[in-house]
Design a protein around this motif. Sequence first.
Motif, short mmCIF file in Angstrom:
data_model
loop_
_atom_site.label_atom_id
_atom_site.label_comp_id
_atom_site.label_asym_id
_atom_site.label_seq_id
_atom_site.Cartn_x
_atom_site.Cartn_y
_atom_site.Cartn_z
N ARG A 141 38.03 57.74 24.56
CA ARG A 141 38.44 56.47 25.14
C ARG A 141 39.74 56.58 25.92
O ARG A 141 40.05 55.71 26.72
CB ARG A 141 38.60 55.42 24.03
CG ARG A 141 37.31 55.14 23.33
CD ARG A 141 37.39 54.26 22.12
NE ARG A 141 38.61 53.52 21.94
CZ ARG A 141 38.83 52.69 20.96
NH1 ARG A 141 37.89 52.49 20.06
NH2 ARG A 141 39.97 52.05 20.85
N GLY A 142 40.49 57.65 25.73
CA GLY A 142 41.77 57.79 26.41
C GLY A 142 41.65 57.79 27.92
O GLY A 142 42.53 57.31 28.62
N GLU A 143 40.56 58.30 28.45
CA GLU A 143 40.36 58.32 29.89
C GLU A 143 40.09 56.94 30.47
O GLU A 143 40.13 56.74 31.67
CB GLU A 143 39.19 59.25 30.24
CG GLU A 143 39.50 60.71 29.99
CD GLU A 143 38.33 61.60 30.34
OE1 GLU A 143 37.90 62.35 29.45
OE2 GLU A 143 37.85 61.54 31.48
N VAL A 144 39.82 55.98 29.60
CA VAL A 144 39.52 54.62 30.04
C VAL A 144 40.79 53.79 30.19
O VAL A 144 40.80 52.76 30.86
CB VAL A 144 38.52 53.95 29.06
CG1 VAL A 144 38.21 52.53 29.46
CG2 VAL A 144 37.23 54.77 28.98
N GLN A 145 41.89 54.23 29.59
CA GLN A 145 43.13 53.45 29.62
C GLN A 145 43.56 53.06 31.05
O GLN A 145 43.96 51.92 31.27
CB GLN A 145 44.27 54.19 28.91
CG GLN A 145 45.52 53.34 28.74
CD GLN A 145 45.28 52.11 27.86
OE1 GLN A 145 44.68 52.22 26.79
NE2 GLN A 145 45.71 50.95 28.32
N PRO A 146 43.48 53.95 32.05
CA PRO A 146 43.85 53.53 33.41
C PRO A 146 43.00 52.36 33.92
O PRO A 146 43.49 51.49 34.64
CB PRO A 146 43.64 54.78 34.26
CG PRO A 146 43.80 55.92 33.28
CD PRO A 146 43.22 55.40 31.99
N LEU A 147 41.73 52.32 33.53
CA LEU A 147 40.87 51.20 33.91
C LEU A 147 41.31 49.92 33.21
O LEU A 147 41.40 48.85 33.84
CB LEU A 147 39.40 51.51 33.58
CG LEU A 147 38.40 50.39 33.84
CD1 LEU A 147 38.38 50.00 35.33
CD2 LEU A 147 37.02 50.79 33.37
N ILE A 148 41.61 50.03 31.93
CA ILE A 148 42.08 48.86 31.17
C ILE A 148 43.35 48.32 31.81
O ILE A 148 43.49 47.11 32.03
CB ILE A 148 42.32 49.24 29.68
CG1 ILE A 148 40.98 49.62 29.02
CG2 ILE A 148 43.01 48.10 28.94
CD1 ILE A 148 41.13 50.23 27.64
N ASP A 149 44.28 49.20 32.14
CA ASP A 149 45.54 48.79 32.76
C ASP A 149 45.31 48.15 34.13
O ASP A 149 45.90 47.12 34.45
CB ASP A 149 46.49 49.98 32.90
CG ASP A 149 46.92 50.55 31.55
OD1 ASP A 149 46.79 49.85 30.52
OD2 ASP A 149 47.38 51.72 31.53
N ALA A 150 44.44 48.75 34.93
CA ALA A 150 44.18 48.24 36.28
C ALA A 150 43.48 46.88 36.23
O ALA A 150 43.78 46.00 37.04
CB ALA A 150 43.35 49.24 37.08
#
Length: 125
Positions: free
Chosen positions: A14-23
């Motif tokens: 899930r760590g790779e999804v954090q930029p999407l969550i932030d954006a």
Amino acid sequence: MDTPGTAVDTTSGRGEVQPLIDAMGARQMRVSWGLNPAEWLELRDAIRRVGVPALVDHAARAWQAAKSTPYSARYFLPGWTGLQDAPQYTGPRSLTAGPPSKTTEYLEDMAAIAEELRQKKMGGA
């Protein structure tokens, strides 16, 4: 269930999804990120394939088109996973991809005739 803006554990997939969550949060699209493991993998693969900007742009269009405000990232998942791969830049391409078409030849002939007429008109005036 993860709350919007909560950091995702970087040791999980899930760590790779954090930029999407932030954006998504930066664009005022706050949703629940409570996904099952298979959904996290689908989302991670979509991020790797098309990139965060494409996913956020798609989500913004879907957000605007939604009849009611989406509350879960699951709402976007089918669209995200269906996006086409980002086009690969292969360098500049020639605009002429072969012999001129009949239309191109005709237009060039008409331009030449028009130029002849202009020259005659200017020379005869």
